[in-house]
Design a protein around this motif. Sequence first.
Motif, PDB file in Angstrom:
ATOM      1  N   PRO A 284       0.803  -1.228   0.000  1.00 38.36           N
ATOM      2  CA  PRO A 284       0.000   0.000   0.000  1.00 38.36           C
ATOM      3  C   PRO A 284       0.834   1.275   0.000  1.00 38.36           C
ATOM      4  O   PRO A 284       0.377   2.307  -0.495  1.00 38.36           O
ATOM      5  CB  PRO A 284      -0.829  -0.124   1.281  1.00 38.36           C
ATOM      6  CG  PRO A 284      -0.864  -1.589   1.571  1.00 38.36           C
ATOM      7  CD  PRO A 284       0.440  -2.130   1.100  1.00 38.36           C
ATOM      8  N   GLN A 285       2.062   1.194   0.519  1.00 40.14           N
ATOM      9  CA  GLN A 285       2.905   2.386   0.538  1.00 40.14           C
ATOM     10  C   GLN A 285       3.475   2.707  -0.843  1.00 40.14           C
ATOM     11  O   GLN A 285       4.022   3.799  -1.057  1.00 40.14           O
ATOM     12  CB  GLN A 285       4.060   2.213   1.537  1.00 40.14           C
ATOM     13  CG  GLN A 285       5.165   1.258   1.090  1.00 40.14           C
ATOM     14  CD  GLN A 285       4.861  -0.205   1.357  1.00 40.14           C
ATOM     15  OE1 GLN A 285       3.726  -0.567   1.639  1.00 40.14           O
ATOM     16  NE2 GLN A 285       5.895  -1.037   1.290  1.00 40.14           N
ATOM     17  N   ALA A 286       3.341   1.767  -1.797  1.00 41.43           N
ATOM     18  CA  ALA A 286       3.939   1.948  -3.118  1.00 41.43           C
ATOM     19  C   ALA A 286       2.984   2.582  -4.127  1.00 41.43           C
ATOM     20  O   ALA A 286       3.373   2.811  -5.273  1.00 41.43           O
ATOM     21  CB  ALA A 286       4.437   0.604  -3.658  1.00 41.43           C
ATOM     22  N   TRP A 287       1.744   2.883  -3.711  1.00 48.94           N
ATOM     23  CA  TRP A 287       0.784   3.466  -4.637  1.00 48.94           C
ATOM     24  C   TRP A 287      -0.292   4.224  -3.878  1.00 48.94           C
ATOM     25  O   TRP A 287      -0.442   4.075  -2.682  1.00 48.94           O
ATOM     26  CB  TRP A 287       0.141   2.383  -5.508  1.00 48.94           C
ATOM     27  CG  TRP A 287      -0.586   1.314  -4.721  1.00 48.94           C
ATOM     28  CD1 TRP A 287      -0.034   0.205  -4.150  1.00 48.94           C
ATOM     29  CD2 TRP A 287      -1.985   1.266  -4.411  1.00 48.94           C
ATOM     30  NE1 TRP A 287      -0.997  -0.539  -3.501  1.00 48.94           N
ATOM     31  CE2 TRP A 287      -2.207   0.086  -3.640  1.00 48.94           C
ATOM     32  CE3 TRP A 287      -3.070   2.093  -4.699  1.00 48.94           C
ATOM     33  CZ2 TRP A 287      -3.470  -0.270  -3.176  1.00 48.94           C
ATOM     34  CZ3 TRP A 287      -4.333   1.736  -4.227  1.00 48.94           C
ATOM     35  CH2 TRP A 287      -4.522   0.569  -3.482  1.00 48.94           C
ATOM     36  N   ARG A 288      -1.024   5.028  -4.639  1.00 46.79           N
ATOM     37  CA  ARG A 288      -2.187   5.713  -4.081  1.00 46.79           C
ATOM     38  C   ARG A 288      -3.168   5.989  -5.208  1.00 46.79           C
ATOM     39  O   ARG A 288      -2.795   6.025  -6.396  1.00 46.79           O
ATOM     40  CB  ARG A 288      -1.785   7.030  -3.410  1.00 46.79           C
ATOM     41  CG  ARG A 288      -1.214   8.071  -4.375  1.00 46.79           C
ATOM     42  CD  ARG A 288      -0.894   9.372  -3.665  1.00 46.79           C
ATOM     43  NE  ARG A 288      -0.311  10.339  -4.610  1.00 46.79           N
ATOM     44  CZ  ARG A 288       0.016  11.587  -4.293  1.00 46.79           C
ATOM     45  NH1 ARG A 288      -0.186  12.023  -3.049  1.00 46.79           N
ATOM     46  NH2 ARG A 288       0.536  12.396  -5.198  1.00 46.79           N
ATOM     47  N   LEU A 289      -4.422   6.168  -4.846  1.00 56.94           N
ATOM     48  CA  LEU A 289      -5.447   6.558  -5.807  1.00 56.94           C
ATOM     49  C   LEU A 289      -5.587   8.071  -5.780  1.00 56.94           C
ATOM     50  O   LEU A 289      -5.693   8.676  -4.711  1.00 56.94           O
ATOM     51  CB  LEU A 289      -6.791   5.893  -5.473  1.00 56.94           C
ATOM     52  CG  LEU A 289      -6.855   4.382  -5.669  1.00 56.94           C
ATOM     53  CD1 LEU A 289      -8.200   3.850  -5.180  1.00 56.94           C
ATOM     54  CD2 LEU A 289      -6.641   4.003  -7.139  1.00 56.94           C
ATOM     55  N   ILE A 290      -5.593   8.673  -6.975  1.00 56.05           N
ATOM     56  CA  ILE A 290      -5.697  10.126  -7.072  1.00 56.05           C
ATOM     57  C   ILE A 290      -6.776  10.495  -8.091  1.00 56.05           C
ATOM     58  O   ILE A 290      -7.145   9.689  -8.951  1.00 56.05           O
ATOM     59  CB  ILE A 290      -4.373  10.768  -7.505  1.00 56.05           C
ATOM     60  CG1 ILE A 290      -3.932  10.264  -8.895  1.00 56.05           C
ATOM     61  CG2 ILE A 290      -3.284  10.508  -6.470  1.00 56.05           C
ATOM     62  CD1 ILE A 290      -2.775  11.036  -9.487  1.00 56.05           C
ATOM     63  N   THR A 291      -7.291  11.699  -7.980  1.00 61.73           N
ATOM     64  CA  THR A 291      -8.136  12.267  -9.011  1.00 61.73           C
ATOM     65  C   THR A 291      -7.392  13.432  -9.641  1.00 61.73           C
ATOM     66  O   THR A 291      -6.476  14.001  -9.038  1.00 61.73           O
ATOM     67  CB  THR A 291      -9.469  12.774  -8.426  1.00 61.73           C
ATOM     68  OG1 THR A 291      -9.191  13.711  -7.384  1.00 61.73           O
ATOM     69  CG2 THR A 291     -10.288  11.614  -7.862  1.00 61.73           C
ATOM     70  N   LEU A 292      -7.766  13.772 -10.860  1.00 58.82           N
ATOM     71  CA  LEU A 292      -7.078  14.845 -11.561  1.00 58.82           C
ATOM     72  C   LEU A 292      -7.580  16.200 -11.107  1.00 58.82           C
ATOM     73  O   LEU A 292      -8.801  16.413 -11.045  1.00 58.82           O
ATOM     74  CB  LEU A 292      -7.295  14.716 -13.077  1.00 58.82           C
ATOM     75  CG  LEU A 292      -6.613  13.556 -13.799  1.00 58.82           C
ATOM     76  CD1 LEU A 292      -6.845  13.687 -15.293  1.00 58.82           C
ATOM     77  CD2 LEU A 292      -5.124  13.519 -13.506  1.00 58.82           C
ATOM     78  N   PRO A 293      -6.694  17.146 -10.824  1.00 62.01           N
ATOM     79  CA  PRO A 293      -7.137  18.512 -10.606  1.00 62.01           C
ATOM     80  C   PRO A 293      -7.860  19.039 -11.838  1.00 62.01           C
ATOM     81  O   PRO A 293      -7.539  18.671 -12.965  1.00 62.01           O
ATOM     82  CB  PRO A 293      -5.829  19.287 -10.364  1.00 62.01           C
ATOM     83  CG  PRO A 293      -4.814  18.245 -10.011  1.00 62.01           C
ATOM     84  CD  PRO A 293      -5.251  16.997 -10.720  1.00 62.01           C
ATOM     85  N   THR A 294      -8.836  19.899 -11.643  1.00 63.10           N
ATOM     86  CA  THR A 294      -9.654  20.394 -12.747  1.00 63.10           C
ATOM     87  C   THR A 294      -8.819  21.029 -13.841  1.00 63.10           C
ATOM     88  O   THR A 294      -9.031  20.780 -15.037  1.00 63.10           O
ATOM     89  CB  THR A 294     -10.690  21.411 -12.232  1.00 63.10           C
ATOM     90  OG1 THR A 294     -11.487  20.781 -11.246  1.00 63.10           O
ATOM     91  CG2 THR A 294     -11.594  21.898 -13.366  1.00 63.10           C
ATOM     92  N   GLU A 295      -7.811  21.810 -13.455  1.00 63.02           N
ATOM     93  CA  GLU A 295      -7.013  22.511 -14.470  1.00 63.02           C
ATOM     94  C   GLU A 295      -6.213  21.535 -15.317  1.00 63.02           C
ATOM     95  O   GLU A 295      -6.040  21.719 -16.526  1.00 63.02           O
ATOM     96  CB  GLU A 295      -6.094  23.551 -13.824  1.00 63.02           C
ATOM     97  CG  GLU A 295      -5.076  22.988 -12.828  1.00 63.02           C
ATOM     98  CD  GLU A 295      -5.614  22.903 -11.400  1.00 63.02           C
ATOM     99  OE1 GLU A 295      -4.800  22.800 -10.475  1.00 63.02           O
ATOM    100  OE2 GLU A 295      -6.852  22.968 -11.221  1.00 63.02           O
ATOM    101  N   LEU A 296      -5.728  20.440 -14.701  1.00 69.08           N
ATOM    102  CA  LEU A 296      -5.007  19.431 -15.461  1.00 69.08           C
ATOM    103  C   LEU A 296      -5.941  18.679 -16.389  1.00 69.08           C
ATOM    104  O   LEU A 296      -5.607  18.384 -17.541  1.00 69.08           O
ATOM    105  CB  LEU A 296      -4.305  18.449 -14.508  1.00 69.08           C
ATOM    106  CG  LEU A 296      -3.504  17.324 -15.155  1.00 69.08           C
ATOM    107  CD1 LEU A 296      -2.407  17.876 -16.036  1.00 69.08           C
ATOM    108  CD2 LEU A 296      -2.899  16.415 -14.071  1.00 69.08           C
ATOM    109  N   ALA A 297      -7.139  18.354 -15.915  1.00 70.70           N
ATOM    110  CA  ALA A 297      -8.108  17.646 -16.740  1.00 70.70           C
ATOM    111  C   ALA A 297      -8.496  18.495 -17.949  1.00 70.70           C
ATOM    112  O   ALA A 297      -8.614  17.990 -19.069  1.00 70.70           O
ATOM    113  CB  ALA A 297      -9.351  17.316 -15.924  1.00 70.70           C
ATOM    114  N   GLU A 298      -8.695  19.808 -17.735  1.00 77.05           N
ATOM    115  CA  GLU A 298      -9.083  20.664 -18.843  1.00 77.05           C
ATOM    116  C   GLU A 298      -7.965  20.821 -19.847  1.00 77.05           C
ATOM    117  O   GLU A 298      -8.213  20.983 -21.046  1.00 77.05           O
ATOM    118  CB  GLU A 298      -9.500  22.022 -18.293  1.00 77.05           C
ATOM    119  CG  GLU A 298     -10.826  21.996 -17.523  1.00 77.05           C
ATOM    120  CD  GLU A 298     -11.182  23.320 -16.892  1.00 77.05           C
ATOM    121  OE1 GLU A 298     -10.300  24.218 -16.867  1.00 77.05           O
ATOM    122  OE2 GLU A 298     -12.322  23.450 -16.431  1.00 77.05           O
ATOM    123  N   ALA A 299      -6.718  20.710 -19.382  1.00 78.06           N
ATOM    124  CA  ALA A 299      -5.582  20.814 -20.298  1.00 78.06           C
ATOM    125  C   ALA A 299      -5.418  19.552 -21.118  1.00 78.06           C
ATOM    126  O   ALA A 299      -4.733  19.542 -22.130  1.00 78.06           O
ATOM    127  CB  ALA A 299      -4.316  21.102 -19.503  1.00 78.06           C
TER     128      ALA A 299
END
Length: 300
Positions: A284-299
């Motif tokens: 579990p220390q080798a990964w994590r779940l993330i969501t994209l920041p809005t500005e990155l998603a729009e880019a």
Amino acid sequence: MSPRLAPDRQHTLTAPAQFRGVGIHTGLMVSVEVRPAEADSGIAFLRTDIDDRDALVPARGEAVCRTQLGTVISNAAGVTVSTVEHLMAALSALGIDNAVVALDGPEVPIMDGSSQPFIEALDRAGRRPQAAARRYLEVLEPVEVVEDDKRVTLSPCDRFEMAFEILFDSPAIGRQQVDLALDESVFRRELADCRTFGFFHEVEQLQAAGFARGGSLDNVVVIDGDTVMNPEGLRRPDEFVRHKALDAVGDLYLLGAPLFGRYEGVYAGHGLNNAVVRALLARPQAWRLITLPTELAEAG
């Protein structure tokens, strides 16, 4: 082609995608319908020919029960689905997070041996964004599995990268390498049409062991000595290593989320692909779940 993907949203299909074909190992004709599914449900396979026990098989790394000549998944009731990797690669490339793959047999059809027919069927069905945010699996620490001279490594990267190397004695293949930063357009252009391959001298032995009963020059690149037997030849000079990369894309999607990380495979196959998936999830220390920041998603 499907509308442009919204990278910060989960996606499912607009309508069911349908196709039919032969299983490369069983030789059985199988009909498939890839159906839309609710947000956060993931990818699952449903055996519609089974009604006496739980027939739903989640497409997850821990569900893999065999990796000889393809990836086979199973559920607690012992229901299996074979050769899922080419369809999983197509679902991964098109950013389909949630779907139920209903099929009336034990094996996903091989079609032409590549992911291209699945891409085309999914394109016809279309895809639609869902309200839920898309979660990516980000690799934080390197994870490696080694078996003799074979190796697979997952390492941190701010995008999905795929590197693969193969070496075969046959001069028809030899040593081949590919290294790509993968997104939908790159997968479509560089990997989707690359077919599975095998050797003519192994066919009789494989069939006696219950494999390759549906294989033909229509769905496998067959090598006989130094020669490619398929009349049309290769689609690309390095089609072999590109297909191995395609396989790895499908096997990695059994992580249950799109990957932010770099995959490096040396002489690897489905077994090591699943081993590195399990090794990553077990740390579990080798990964994590993330969501994209809005500005990155729009880019994009």
